[in-house]
Design a protein around this motif. Sequence first.
Motif, PDB file in Angstrom:
ATOM      1  N   PHE A 239     -38.611  19.736  27.588  1.00  0.00           N
ATOM      2  CA  PHE A 239     -38.147  19.959  28.949  1.00  0.00           C
ATOM      3  C   PHE A 239     -37.646  18.680  29.612  1.00  0.00           C
ATOM      4  CE2 PHE A 239     -41.312  23.642  28.984  1.00  0.00           C
ATOM      5  CZ  PHE A 239     -40.322  24.573  28.710  1.00  0.00           C
ATOM      6  N   GLY A 240     -38.248  17.562  29.270  1.00  0.00           N
ATOM      7  CA  GLY A 240     -37.894  16.315  29.933  1.00  0.00           C
ATOM      8  C   GLY A 240     -36.760  15.564  29.283  1.00  0.00           C
ATOM      9  N   ASN A 241     -36.483  15.868  27.999  1.00  0.00           N
ATOM     10  CA  ASN A 241     -35.423  15.153  27.289  1.00  0.00           C
ATOM     11  C   ASN A 241     -34.639  16.113  26.408  1.00  0.00           C
ATOM     12  OD1 ASN A 241     -33.877  12.983  26.340  1.00  0.00           O
ATOM     13  ND2 ASN A 241     -35.271  12.626  24.629  1.00  0.00           N
ATOM     14  N   PRO A 242     -33.960  17.107  27.006  1.00  0.00           N
ATOM     15  CA  PRO A 242     -33.168  18.050  26.203  1.00  0.00           C
ATOM     16  C   PRO A 242     -32.065  17.321  25.445  1.00  0.00           C
ATOM     17  CG  PRO A 242     -32.667  18.289  28.544  1.00  0.00           C
ATOM     18  CD  PRO A 242     -33.830  17.373  28.452  1.00  0.00           C
ATOM     19  N   GLU A 243     -31.993  17.592  24.135  1.00  0.00           N
ATOM     20  CA  GLU A 243     -31.059  16.856  23.283  1.00  0.00           C
ATOM     21  C   GLU A 243     -29.651  17.416  23.307  1.00  0.00           C
ATOM     22  OE1 GLU A 243     -32.887  17.012  19.474  1.00  0.00           O
ATOM     23  OE2 GLU A 243     -34.487  15.579  19.987  1.00  0.00           O
ATOM     24  N   SER A 244     -29.496  18.640  23.812  1.00  0.00           N
ATOM     25  CA  SER A 244     -28.172  19.261  23.780  1.00  0.00           C
ATOM     26  C   SER A 244     -27.804  19.798  25.148  1.00  0.00           C
ATOM     27  CB  SER A 244     -28.149  20.411  22.766  1.00  0.00           C
ATOM     28  OG  SER A 244     -28.987  21.474  23.209  1.00  0.00           O
ATOM     29  N   GLU A 245     -26.530  19.947  25.361  1.00  0.00           N
ATOM     30  CA  GLU A 245     -26.046  20.546  26.599  1.00  0.00           C
ATOM     31  C   GLU A 245     -26.471  22.006  26.691  1.00  0.00           C
ATOM     32  OE1 GLU A 245     -24.732  21.051  30.224  1.00  0.00           O
ATOM     33  OE2 GLU A 245     -24.830  19.109  29.181  1.00  0.00           O
ATOM     34  N   ARG A 246     -26.586  22.665  25.516  1.00  0.00           N
ATOM     35  CA  ARG A 246     -27.019  24.059  25.485  1.00  0.00           C
ATOM     36  C   ARG A 246     -28.414  24.212  26.068  1.00  0.00           C
ATOM     37  NH1 ARG A 246     -24.556  28.703  24.912  1.00  0.00           N
ATOM     38  NH2 ARG A 246     -26.084  29.533  23.444  1.00  0.00           N
ATOM     39  N   LEU A 247     -29.335  23.335  25.672  1.00  0.00           N
ATOM     40  CA  LEU A 247     -30.696  23.404  26.194  1.00  0.00           C
ATOM     41  C   LEU A 247     -30.723  23.035  27.672  1.00  0.00           C
ATOM     42  CD1 LEU A 247     -33.698  23.801  26.006  1.00  0.00           C
ATOM     43  CD2 LEU A 247     -33.904  21.537  24.941  1.00  0.00           C
ATOM     44  N   ARG A 248     -29.989  22.009  28.038  1.00  0.00           N
ATOM     45  CA  ARG A 248     -29.959  21.602  29.444  1.00  0.00           C
ATOM     46  C   ARG A 248     -29.398  22.743  30.306  1.00  0.00           C
ATOM     47  NH1 ARG A 248     -30.435  17.032  32.288  1.00  0.00           N
ATOM     48  NH2 ARG A 248     -30.752  15.835  30.361  1.00  0.00           N
ATOM     49  N   SER A 249     -28.358  23.393  29.834  1.00  0.00           N
ATOM     50  CA  SER A 249     -27.768  24.497  30.573  1.00  0.00           C
ATOM     51  C   SER A 249     -28.744  25.666  30.670  1.00  0.00           C
ATOM     52  CB  SER A 249     -26.473  24.946  29.882  1.00  0.00           C
ATOM     53  OG  SER A 249     -25.943  26.105  30.487  1.00  0.00           O
ATOM     54  N   PHE A 250     -29.433  25.957  29.557  1.00  0.00           N
ATOM     55  CA  PHE A 250     -30.413  27.051  29.568  1.00  0.00           C
ATOM     56  C   PHE A 250     -31.516  26.792  30.581  1.00  0.00           C
ATOM     57  CE2 PHE A 250     -34.578  28.480  28.016  1.00  0.00           C
ATOM     58  CZ  PHE A 250     -34.395  29.852  28.102  1.00  0.00           C
ATOM     59  N   LEU A 251     -32.076  25.611  30.562  1.00  0.00           N
ATOM     60  CA  LEU A 251     -33.148  25.282  31.493  1.00  0.00           C
ATOM     61  C   LEU A 251     -32.656  25.313  32.933  1.00  0.00           C
ATOM     62  CD1 LEU A 251     -34.855  22.349  29.549  1.00  0.00           C
ATOM     63  CD2 LEU A 251     -35.714  24.677  29.835  1.00  0.00           C
ATOM     64  N   GLY A 252     -31.430  24.892  33.151  1.00  0.00           N
ATOM     65  CA  GLY A 252     -30.872  24.899  34.493  1.00  0.00           C
ATOM     66  C   GLY A 252     -30.692  26.293  35.047  1.00  0.00           C
ATOM     67  N   ARG A 253     -30.480  27.277  34.162  1.00  0.00           N
ATOM     68  CA  ARG A 253     -30.297  28.662  34.613  1.00  0.00           C
ATOM     69  C   ARG A 253     -31.609  29.371  34.884  1.00  0.00           C
ATOM     70  NH1 ARG A 253     -26.795  28.905  30.166  1.00  0.00           N
ATOM     71  NH2 ARG A 253     -28.236  30.309  29.091  1.00  0.00           N
ATOM     72  N   MET A 254     -32.710  28.833  34.364  1.00  0.00           N
ATOM     73  CA  MET A 254     -33.987  29.527  34.498  1.00  0.00           C
ATOM     74  C   MET A 254     -34.533  29.361  35.911  1.00  0.00           C
ATOM     75  SD  MET A 254     -34.106  30.975  31.677  1.00  0.00           S
ATOM     76  CE  MET A 254     -35.691  31.776  31.887  1.00  0.00           C
TER      77      MET A 254
END
Length: 262
Positions: A239-254
């Motif tokens: 959660f604190g260091n997402p390695e991909s834009e996909r993960l960052r985008s997913f977390l941002g939508r939650m």
Amino acid sequence: MGEEVLLRARGVRKSFGNVEVLKGIDLDVRQGQVVSLIGASGSGKTTFLRCVNLLEEHDGGEILLDGDPIGYRMEGGKRRRLSEAKVSAQRARIGMVFQQFNLFPHLTAEGNIMLGLTKVLGKGAAEARDIAGHWLERVGLAERRGYYPYQLSGGQQQRVAIARAVAMQPRLLLFDEVTSALDPELVAEVLGVMQKLAESGMTMLLVSHEMLFVRDVSDRVVFLDGGQVAQAGPPKEVFGNPESERLRSFLGRMHGIFGQIA
């Protein structure tokens, strides 16, 4: 926490028609761990759980529980399905709680829990009733033991479903989006029961969109993307260091809680 690997998946693949849903999943769950699968809809989370519990047959790779291959044996370089008796014995070692509560409407809360204890584990009615009562008390429903599902709220029904699964003393407990069918005010009571199970040392593999809960309860978080493990590690790392834009985008939508999580 023990170091024993309870569940090991290597190269697990699953297709539905021409659609490959799981594209070689590698995952370990150690004894006493809580491992959470996160990812967008269609990423393969539920399909993987169903393969672990033999509700779906994986097409390739291997899933082992306590070192024992689930569902199949390799003979002469080919996978051969185990007998139904052996499959049933393996499935009894894995509990699963579903999105929908899947309670039998004609049985009381107590009766729903007793059924597997008597029919699968062969326990007598008196012993099964005592076990059911114990777990209903543990999930805060001792006074509802004689209630039928239609007399219970969604949160109460889900707590009965959890009690039913845990009463079977599974080696591994699977949770598939167990709060997604609940009204928001009922979510906390179910998550509270799951939190207590985690604290008691129950080995759990769960799929959830409750990201704050996942952060707080998990020993390890696995982000699935397109049927593959895209990132895995401790919650603070994922959660604190997402390695991909996909993960960052997913977390941002939650629910816009990425900032809270990170």
